[in-house]
Design an enzyme around this catalytic site. Structure first.
Site, PDB file in Angstrom:
ATOM      1  N   HIS A 127      43.374  28.558  11.395  1.00  0.00           N
ATOM      2  CA  HIS A 127      42.589  28.243  11.279  1.00  0.00           C
ATOM      3  C   HIS A 127      41.813  27.671   9.724  1.00  0.00           C
ATOM      4  O   HIS A 127      41.221  26.466   9.945  1.00  0.00           O
ATOM      5  CB  HIS A 127      41.885  28.660  12.212  1.00  0.00           C
ATOM      6  CG  HIS A 127      40.314  27.882  12.251  1.00  0.00           C
ATOM      7  ND1 HIS A 127      40.362  26.958  13.212  1.00  0.00           N
ATOM      8  CD2 HIS A 127      39.002  27.547  12.145  1.00  0.00           C
ATOM      9  CE1 HIS A 127      39.143  26.309  14.044  1.00  0.00           C
ATOM     10  NE2 HIS A 127      38.379  26.139  12.678  1.00  0.00           N
ATOM     11  N   HIS A 149      36.088  22.710  18.109  1.00  0.00           N
ATOM     12  CA  HIS A 149      35.879  23.703  18.884  1.00  0.00           C
ATOM     13  C   HIS A 149      36.654  24.102  20.487  1.00  0.00           C
ATOM     14  O   HIS A 149      36.089  24.213  21.214  1.00  0.00           O
ATOM     15  CB  HIS A 149      34.513  23.810  19.017  1.00  0.00           C
ATOM     16  CG  HIS A 149      33.333  25.107  18.486  1.00  0.00           C
ATOM     17  ND1 HIS A 149      33.071  25.832  18.211  1.00  0.00           N
ATOM     18  CD2 HIS A 149      34.236  25.539  17.245  1.00  0.00           C
ATOM     19  CE1 HIS A 149      32.032  26.951  17.976  1.00  0.00           C
ATOM     20  NE2 HIS A 149      33.004  26.304  16.565  1.00  0.00           N
ATOM     21  N   ASN A 150      37.940  23.862  19.974  1.00  0.00           N
ATOM     22  CA  ASN A 150      38.489  23.824  21.375  1.00  0.00           C
ATOM     23  C   ASN A 150      38.895  25.470  22.402  1.00  0.00           C
ATOM     24  O   ASN A 150      38.712  25.234  23.404  1.00  0.00           O
ATOM     25  CB  ASN A 150      40.239  23.017  21.334  1.00  0.00           C
ATOM     26  CG  ASN A 150      40.067  21.817  20.833  1.00  0.00           C
ATOM     27  OD1 ASN A 150      39.068  21.340  20.667  1.00  0.00           O
ATOM     28  ND2 ASN A 150      41.034  21.476  19.646  1.00  0.00           N
ATOM     29  N   ARG A 183      26.063  21.801  10.109  1.00  0.00           N
ATOM     30  CA  ARG A 183      26.364  22.258   8.537  1.00  0.00           C
ATOM     31  C   ARG A 183      26.865  21.351   7.599  1.00  0.00           C
ATOM     32  O   ARG A 183      26.617  22.101   6.739  1.00  0.00           O
ATOM     33  CB  ARG A 183      26.611  23.380   9.024  1.00  0.00           C
ATOM     34  CG  ARG A 183      24.743  24.515   9.497  1.00  0.00           C
ATOM     35  CD  ARG A 183      25.227  25.993   9.543  1.00  0.00           C
ATOM     36  NE  ARG A 183      26.236  26.663   9.976  1.00  0.00           N
ATOM     37  CZ  ARG A 183      27.070  26.675  10.485  1.00  0.00           C
ATOM     38  NH1 ARG A 183      25.476  26.638  12.205  1.00  0.00           N
ATOM     39  NH2 ARG A 183      27.701  27.267  11.544  1.00  0.00           N
TER      40      ARG A 183
END
Length: 740
Positions: free
Chosen positions: A48, A94-95, A115
């Site tokens: 990630h 945001h799985n 953000r």
């Protein structure tokens, strides 16, 4: 997670590091790491954060154009939109968190991407979301749909930014791993953009925003692994969002930026404090020294390890000019937010962490990011599917019944049950969004300030095509975004992407990834549509089942005069209906084939980028000159679905003629690319057709608007009331079911 003593192979494995990666770590630092250092490497070297499976392929994407101010590598991409303004945007996934805890997972996805945009000095003006759910009848799916919709709605609505568009589709292959991708768009003055690169030695590093807690520890590591059967046990790795705190953070940051105090700024997202501090230092070739005793904590007794890896939301890290500390602190205190000086920039390029007077970590800062493993993983290309001749597909249903079935199907029915939970009008600049029009437009449209300029925004992908042929599917995803922006009259400028794929250790998945990227890159080059930001989400797999390749494309376009934007609604009876582009009746990989024939074979429709460009540029000119009264791109469901949506949007029917040369169902439901359906005043239609033909663009006059039915030659007709009933009922009926 407390620990003392030796680093065992089990502990290394629990941190998501493979044995050879641990050997690489040892070689880099020349000794065994401390427990805290192991946590830092785990955070920085997971998929990630490090993009270790995708980096070598991402380098091939086009990222430059005269209007690109900042391409990939920052918090978000930046493009010049004229008049001294810049548009700043990005998309993030945001799985995994959304599958485990749908409300908070989706909410913090929205919070994180907002953000990323205001970190760069932009005020957010819109968000979009791309959602992929599993089979509607799957026992978990209603819980997931309800949670994701309420999470996106509650965060965006409370923060005060409109949710203006996106895409929601269903496929059983997402049953164990849904997709929640959020895109945020902001506006800044082009000479007031802020970056993450730290400069100057001895400058204070300041922690801003909310307190640090134990939520989201190992969130990024979890997002880098496939789900096994124990997914629900991972709930503590999901962060909790507070949109009101974030709204205060936005206002405080923008106010602080105006003072000239900010040297560098980075939001705390995946891997929290570690990732944000390391990135700021590494970008500026500086070291960072932190004293964790100063970090504002929400819970007592937090260890260095926990503080460094927490993904608590609504937090920022800044490097400040040393003489501006008091002024900066006063601003943050005024907004009721935490402000703490937790360290300083140092000359030696190291990442040094102290806690309770002890050194908990002392690592080379550049290597933490730059020396992350890079994998050229084995890949197997997807075999090319043979084209499907329209004659070989028999129509399983009468055409009117086929249209009713498709418009009431999961993918094509109204998503109003979801979108009505979003405020799409807040800030008062939404011209076209979910609340202003159902069945929606090809792209959302927002006015910039008091106008006249406007931005067009879209987020979509046709994963059926990407699976059938990753290269053609990748090209089509970009062409679809380009076409959606064009259809409202905008000039497409740039792309952000969210590359959602299965397990990259599976060579077939890696082949899909490489194929899609080749197609995306080629389309972006051909259409002058560079990629300025994005996100890669791998390991979207559950118990060995990979999701379909889903490279979401978010597009941004510009209208010089937003009041000239086109919409898809039929405006009046008696208008001529024009079809631009060639129709071969392409049924391979179509919705008709899948949902009505129960077949999923055949090559997807090919995309000719030169043709896309020619047709799109011509259509945009017609829109600019106000020659057309309605415009719609044709995609899923083909001509019949496109016309039905135009009719429903305007509440006016239409009659079209069918050609002799094609089977009726192929003409009505085929998904040939580079096509637009438009209406024009009857006295102008023939001149438009001749002008198109003169420029080599196929254009046919196929019918006339009017009445309250859709009539297809002599073969079928269906009433608008029946269509609307089917279109509107799918989601409300699904979500109203009681299961005990």
């Amino acid at each position: 997670m407390h620990h003392s003593g030796r680093i065992t192979p089990e502990l290394v494995a629990a941190h998501g590091l493979k044995p050879d990666e641990y050997q690489r770590l040892l070689a880099l630092i020349g000794r065994e790491p401390s427990f805290t250092e192991l946590g830092i490497f785990s955070a920085m070297w997971n998929e990630h954060c490090s993009y270790k499976s995708s980096r070598i392929h991402l380098r091939k994407l086009p990222t430059k154009a005269p209007w690109v101010i900042q391409g990939p590598g920052e918090n978000a991409g930046v493009i010049d939109i004229g008049d001294g303004l810049a548009c700043i945007f990005k998309m993030e996934s945001h799985n995994h968190p959304s599958y485990i805890e749908p409300h908070q997972g989706a909410a913090t996805g929205v919070g994180g991407i907002l953000r990323d945009v205001f970190t760069m000095g932009a005020r957010p003006v819109a968000t979009l979301d791309l959602l992929r759910f599993g089979a509607p009848d799957h026992p978990l799916m209603r819980h997931l749909i309800a949670g994701v919709a309420s999470g996106i709605g509650s965060y965006g609505n409370s923060f005060g930014v409109p949710t203006v568009g996106g895409s929601t589709k269903f496929d059983r292959r997402y049953n164990g791993n849904i997709l929640v991708n959020a895109m945020a768009v902001g506006i800044a003055r082009r000479d007031e953009i802020f970056y993450a690169k730290a400069t100057g030695i001895g400058n204070p590093i300041v922690y801003l925003g909310s307190k640090t807690g134990r939520d989201g520890i190992h969130g990024a590591t979890m997002a880098s692994a496939a789900f096994e059967a124990d997914a629900q046990e991972k709930r503590p790795t999901v962060q909790v969002g507070d949109p009101f705190a974030e709204k205060l953070l936005l206002e405080a940051c923008l106010e602080l930026m105006r003072t000239g105090a900010v040297i560098a700024i980075q939001d705390m997202g995946a891997a929290g404090l570690t990732s944000s501090a390391v990135e700021m230092g590494a970008k500026g070739n500086l070291g960072i020294a932190l004293d964790l005793d100063a970090v504002p904590c929400r819970e007592p007794g937090m260890s260095a390890y926990e503080m460094l890896l927490s993904e608590s939301q609504e937090r920022m890290l800044m490097v400040l000019a040393p003489d501006k500390e008091a002024e900066a602190e006063a601003i943050f205190r005024k907004w009721g937010l935490d402000f703490a000086i937790i360290g300083k920039t140092i000359a030696e390029p190291r990442f040094v962490i102290r806690h309770h007077g002890e050194v908990k970590a002392d690592l080379p800062i550049k290597e933490l990011g730059d020396e992350a493993p890079v994998y050229d993983r084995p890949s197997v290309p997807t075999p090319k599917a043979a084209p499907l001749a329209p004659e070989t597909v028999a129509a399983p249903l009468p055409h009117n019944e086929a249209l009713l079935r498709l418009i009431g199907s999961a993918d094509l029915a109204s998503k109003r049950w979801i979108t009505e939970q979003y405020d799409s009008l807040i800030l008062g600049n939404t011209i076209q969004g979910p609340a202003t029009q159902d069945p929606g437009g090809d792209a959302a449209l927002i006015r910039l300030g008091d106008g006249p300029k406007g931005l067009a925004l879209t987020a979509d992908v046709t994963q059926r095509y990407c699976e059938a042929d990753p290269y053609e599917g990748g090209k089509q995803a970009v062409a679809l975004a380009w076409r959606n922006l064009t259809a409202v009259g905008a000039t497409p400028l740039a792309v952000t992407d969210n590359l959602n794929f299965g397990n990259p250790e599976n060579p077939h998945v890696m082949g899909q990834f490489i194929g899609c990227l080749e197609g995306i890159g080629e389309a972006c080059r051909a259409l002058d549509f560079p990629i300025v930001s994005g996100n890669v989400s791998l390991y979207n797999a559950s118990e060995g089942q990979d999701i379909p390749p889903t490279p979401a494309i978010g597009g941004v376009g510009l209208l010089e005069d937003a009041s000239r934007g086109a919409t898809l609604a039929i405006k009046r009876p008696g208008d001529a209906i024009l079809l631009f582009g060639e129709t071969h009746g392409w049924l391979g990989a179509s919705v008709y084939l899948r949902d009505l024939c129960g077949r999923e074979e055949g090559a997807p429709p090919p995309v000719d980028l030169a043709v896309e460009r020619r047709h799109g540029d011509f259509l945009r000119g017609l829109i600019e000159n106000r020659a057309l009264t309605a415009v719609h791109t044709l995609s899923d469901g083909g001509l019949a679905l496109g016309l039905a949506k135009m009719a429903l949007a305007g509440g006016i029917g239409a009659r079209i003629e069918l050609p002799e040369s094609l089977p009726a169902h192929a003409f009505l439901f085929g998904e040939d690319q580079a096509r637009y359906l438009a209406t024009a005043l009857p006295e102008k239609a023939e001149a438009i057709r001749l002008e198109a033909e003169a420029q080599g663009i196929p254009c046919q006059l196929i019918g006339t608007t009017g009445s309250s039915i859709l009539a297809f030659g002599e073969v079928a007709s269906v009433g608008l009331d029946a269509l609307r009933e089917r279109f509107d009922s799918f989601l409300p009926e699904l979500m109203a079911k009681r299961t005990f």
